[in-house]
Scaffold this active site. Structure first.
Site, mmCIF file in Angstrom:
data_model
loop_
_atom_site.group_PDB
_atom_site.id
_atom_site.type_symbol
_atom_site.label_atom_id
_atom_site.label_comp_id
_atom_site.label_asym_id
_atom_site.label_seq_id
_atom_site.Cartn_x
_atom_site.Cartn_y
_atom_site.Cartn_z
ATOM 1 N N HIS A 108 -7.028 -0.398 30.864
ATOM 2 C CA HIS A 108 -5.885 -0.244 29.728
ATOM 3 C C HIS A 108 -5.554 1.216 29.368
ATOM 4 O O HIS A 108 -4.380 1.785 29.602
ATOM 5 C CB HIS A 108 -6.504 -0.525 28.189
ATOM 6 C CG HIS A 108 -6.355 -1.870 27.929
ATOM 7 N ND1 HIS A 108 -5.192 -2.809 28.342
ATOM 8 C CD2 HIS A 108 -7.263 -2.950 27.503
ATOM 9 C CE1 HIS A 108 -5.720 -4.005 27.991
ATOM 10 N NE2 HIS A 108 -6.845 -3.998 27.448
ATOM 11 N N GLU A 162 -11.402 -1.769 29.561
ATOM 12 C CA GLU A 162 -10.843 -0.670 28.462
ATOM 13 C C GLU A 162 -10.274 0.353 29.462
ATOM 14 O O GLU A 162 -9.216 0.915 29.263
ATOM 15 C CB GLU A 162 -11.792 -0.200 27.565
ATOM 16 C CG GLU A 162 -12.288 -1.135 26.490
ATOM 17 C CD GLU A 162 -11.335 -1.935 25.676
ATOM 18 O OE1 GLU A 162 -10.001 -1.257 25.777
ATOM 19 O OE2 GLU A 162 -11.363 -2.976 25.389
ATOM 20 N N GLY A 222 0.802 -1.258 -0.061
ATOM 21 C CA GLY A 222 -0.058 -0.125 -0.101
ATOM 22 C C GLY A 222 0.782 1.293 0.079
ATOM 23 O O GLY A 222 0.310 2.536 0.110
ATOM 24 N N THR A 223 2.193 1.007 -0.317
ATOM 25 C CA THR A 223 2.857 2.412 -0.127
ATOM 26 C C THR A 223 2.902 3.207 -1.800
ATOM 27 O O THR A 223 3.664 4.033 -1.874
ATOM 28 C CB THR A 223 4.546 2.301 0.483
ATOM 29 O OG1 THR A 223 4.817 0.988 -0.371
ATOM 30 C CG2 THR A 223 4.198 2.020 1.848
HETATM 31 P P1 ADP Z 1 1.392 -1.479 -3.443
HETATM 32 O O1 ADP Z 1 2.691 -0.730 -3.001
HETATM 33 O O2 ADP Z 1 0.884 -2.445 -2.551
HETATM 34 O O3 ADP Z 1 1.691 -1.853 -4.835
HETATM 35 P P2 ADP Z 1 -0.260 0.784 -4.838
HETATM 36 O O4 ADP Z 1 0.709 1.217 -5.540
HETATM 37 O O5 ADP Z 1 -1.176 -0.391 -5.290
HETATM 38 O O6 ADP Z 1 0.497 -0.238 -3.542
HETATM 39 O O7 ADP Z 1 -1.437 1.586 -3.904
HETATM 40 C C1 ADP Z 1 -2.646 1.452 -3.630
HETATM 41 C C2 ADP Z 1 -3.341 2.776 -3.748
HETATM 42 O O8 ADP Z 1 -2.829 3.581 -2.407
HETATM 43 C C3 ADP Z 1 -2.872 3.462 -4.950
HETATM 44 O O9 ADP Z 1 -4.042 3.285 -6.174
HETATM 45 C C4 ADP Z 1 -3.322 5.041 -4.495
HETATM 46 O O10 ADP Z 1 -4.606 5.215 -4.516
HETATM 47 C C5 ADP Z 1 -2.807 4.806 -3.047
HETATM 48 N N1 ADP Z 1 -1.419 5.316 -2.764
HETATM 49 C C6 ADP Z 1 -0.434 4.537 -2.361
HETATM 50 N N2 ADP Z 1 0.611 5.091 -2.267
HETATM 51 C C7 ADP Z 1 0.500 6.570 -2.699
HETATM 52 C C8 ADP Z 1 1.226 7.690 -2.879
HETATM 53 N N3 ADP Z 1 2.711 7.705 -2.442
HETATM 54 N N4 ADP Z 1 0.571 8.728 -3.583
HETATM 55 C C9 ADP Z 1 -0.828 8.799 -3.710
HETATM 56 N N5 ADP Z 1 -1.386 7.407 -3.523
HETATM 57 C C10 ADP Z 1 -1.127 6.472 -3.171
HETATM 58 ZN ZN ZN Z 2 -7.859 -5.697 26.476
#
Ligand code: ADP
Ligand code: ZN
Ligand code: MG
Length: 637
Positions: free
Chosen positions: A422, A419, A199-200
């Protein structure tokens, strides 16, 4: 053969079949008004002069009656001697045809069932092979050439990963002006590996490269090589590079390369499995073409640790680009990119949101903006407000609320004290991340959540921090013991996580009396993808010591948390009551309760403002609270 030709052939075939069928039908029934009549009837008609003309084909006679009264056909008895006499006498027009004068038609008709069957079989095979599974093109690579017509993604759409962008820009320049770089004897890199957590934006970056580069861009996923049959993957790799060389200069992007690039010679499958052949072929191909062929491989993975070392050596994927989670500035930029698509109200401050979301990946942030927009729409707002962002953040952080889940009053009381336990430990101990929110609204799999958020991005943590985490984890169980005089299964996950953490502190981080040593080797099972067995490389005696140290850490945490809760029973009751009344309380509320102040009147949900108090995750949601045990569980097991 292109597809239009195929379609035309298909319809011609169908048409031919129809014609044949029609002919068969016609001959067998005689067609239209043409009726079969008895021989005697025919003789009678002929003798009465009603027959106009006949055609004699072998032993068959076809003919028409006078005045269009109809046509007929009849079979002549073998060697009937007087046929022609009769016809002659009655002035019938006679045509004689050779019995097989219509040979081709007859042949076709005779074989028509076979033809139809063959055609059927042919099309069935066709059908089976389509859907990208063609037997004849099994070894073809599935790389897709990204067409330039698609909505272009450029570097502007990717935020917060400036270093990665710089590296990739360089790659694009290499492709554009190879000579400039080769003049001084430089070698154009062959492969770039994008490494980073999910997701990066690795896939997004690759698509941006495709949008920026004015060269063909082939995209394929690592799992596209993996097939049931041995050797297919390897031949697909061959084909992929063939395609690349034909289109050089170009970029080939392999997403999730760990699907093929795993360490060889390990795992359950023995040494010669399909994946290894595929990987070997990949290695061979990467060496096989010179870099000035102008084919650059870009690959992405979130598991660089499982990749075969041979893939990473210089000359192959020699450039590694780390695509990390964005920092505060990066998060703000990512938010800005995604917020461009939604109308924002004036009170939205993306910088505040960025500060309140340490550890979020680009995908989390994109998801948050989307959730905020959905929330605003649900509230019939014209634009997305800060409240919506706060709600969305909590949803992404802690899971969706499950207000419909029915809890008994007793369960709510237990959860509230748990909770509160914690939360109070987290509030009282030094070295703890600031509290974000405490809620007893079931979220995701949890019955209640205590959420802390670090003030800044955390890269390493201290021993004190971990000890505090242990104490916070203990807080829930202790609250149950002190205030409810019982124990519930809700604390099961807390205890499990505390034990894991304590064991790691002893065996991996060297944070105990055992000294700076690691104990136990984890065995990575390549095909199962994670450790399944722990290898013991120490004696029984050491094992006992380790257990003692682990227990010591947990006991210490327990004692410390017990003291905090026991000495502040008043505050605990007020926290629990506030939780029962309001269901969710935030950092300011908790501070107020601890300081003995009155809480502000209950405000409608949304919690604007308060959540801005820069919090980030403390305790992750407690999946075990109420997963599979009768006491805490939504559906008793
Ligand atoms: P992965 O690194 O797992 O391949 P993706 O490129 O598929 O991640 O990212 C998933 C979604 O998250 C993208 O389609 C975008 O919408 C959002 N996203 C992730 N990183 C960025 C970034 N650096 N800038 C803008 N959007 C991002
Ligand atoms: Zn707990
Ligand atoms: Mg991806």
């Amino acid at each position: 053969m292109n597809s239009t030709v195929k379609t035309i052939i298909f319809w011609v075939f169908i048409f031919a079949c129809l014609v044949v069928l029609w002919r068969v039908f016609q001959t067998s029934t005689g067609g239209g008004k043409d009726q079969e009549i008895a021989w005697s009837e025919f003789l009678q008609d002929a003798q009465q002069g009603q027959v106009n003309d006949v055609t004699v084909i072998g032993s068959e006679v076809r003919g028409h009656l006078h005045n269009d009264k109809g046509s007929f056909h009849v079979t002549v008895p073998a060697n009937y001697p007087h046929l022609f006499d009769v016809l002659d006498q009655n002035k019938v027009k006679v045509t004689v045809k050779n019995a097989d004068g219509n040979g081709w038609w007859n042949l076709l008709i005779q074989f028509s069932p076979v033809i139809v069957l063959v055609a059927l079989w042919f099309f069935m095979i066709r059908q089976m092979q389509s859907g990208g599974n063609k037997a004849m093109s099994f070894g073809k690579s599935r790389a897709r050439l990204l067409s330039m017509q698609q909505k272009k993604i450029t570097f502007k759409d990717v935020a917060g990963v400036d270093e990665a962008k710089e590296e990739l820009k360089e790659i694009i320049e290499f492709l554009r002006e190879a000579q400039k770089f080769q003049k001084l004897g430089g070698r154009i890199p062959k492969g770039v590996l994008l490494v980073g957590p999910p997701g990066t934006g690795k896939t997004l970056l690759a698509r941006a490269v495709a949008g920026e580069a004015n060269v063909p861009f082939f995209s394929i996923s690592g799992s596209d090589f993996v097939e049931m049959f041995v050797g297919v993957g390897a031949s697909r790799v061959r084909d992929l590079f063939e395609q690349g060389k034909k289109n050089a200069p170009c970029i080939i992007f392999i997403d999730e390369i760990d699907a093929v690039g795993r360490h060889r010679g390990a795992g359950l499958g023995g040494g010669h499995d399909e994946r290894e052949q595929t990987l070997n072929q990949l290695l061979v191909e990467m060496d096989g073409f010179e870099s000035n062929d102008g084919v650059i491989l870009v690959a992405a993975t979130n598991r660089p640790d499982v990749l075969d070392p041979a893939l990473l050596r210089p000359g192959r994927f020699d450039r590694r680009v780390v695509v990390g989670r964005p920092d505060v500035r990066g998060r703000e930029e990512v938010l800005r990119v995604h917020a461009k698509k939604v109308p924002l109200s004036d009170d939205v401050d993306l910088r505040v949101m960025a500060r309140g979301t340490p550890g979020f990946s680009g995908a989390d942030l994109a998801n948050m903006v989307n959730e905020a927009a959905l929330n605003a729409a649900r509230m019939n707002r014209k634009s997305v407000a800060m409240v919506d962002f706060e709600t969305a953040k909590d949803k992404v952080l802690m899971g969706a609320e499950r207000k419909s889940m029915l809890l008994t009053d007793e369960e709510k009381r237990v959860t509230a004290y748990h909770e509160a336990g914690h939360a109070l430990v987290a509030a009282m101990r030094d070295h703890a991340d600031p509290l974000h929110k405490v809620t007893i609204i079931p979220r995701g799999m949890a019955l209640g959540v205590t959420m802390q958020l670090p003030e800044d991005d955390k890269h390493t943590v201290t021993k004190q921090y971990l000890e505090t985490q242990l104490a916070i984890l203990m807080g829930g169980r202790i609250a149950e013991e002190i205030f409810l005089h019982q124990m519930t299964t809700g604390a099961g996950n807390d205890i499990e996580r505390a034990s894991d953490l304590a064991r790691k502190m002893v065996c991996e981080y060297g944070m105990s009396g055992m000294g700076p040593l690691t104990f136990g080797k984890k065995e990575e099972q390549i095909f199962l993808g994670r450790e399944i067995s722990q290898h013991r490389d120490f004696s029984e005696e050491t094992a006992r010591q380790i257990d003692g140290e682990v227990r010591g850490l947990v006991d210490e945490a327990y004692r410390s948390a017990y003291d905090i809760l026991n000495n502040n029973q008043d505050i605990m009751h007020r926290l629990a009551i506030a939780l029962l009344e309001r269901e969710t309380i935030d950092a300011n509320d908790i501070r107020a309760i601890i300081d003995g102040k009155e809480l502000p009147p209950i405000k409608p949900s949304g919690g604007s403002g308060s959540a801005v108090a820069d919090v980030q995750q403390v305790l992750k949601p407690e999946p075990s609270r109420g997963t599979s045990f009768p006491e805490g569980s939504p559906s008793p097991a």
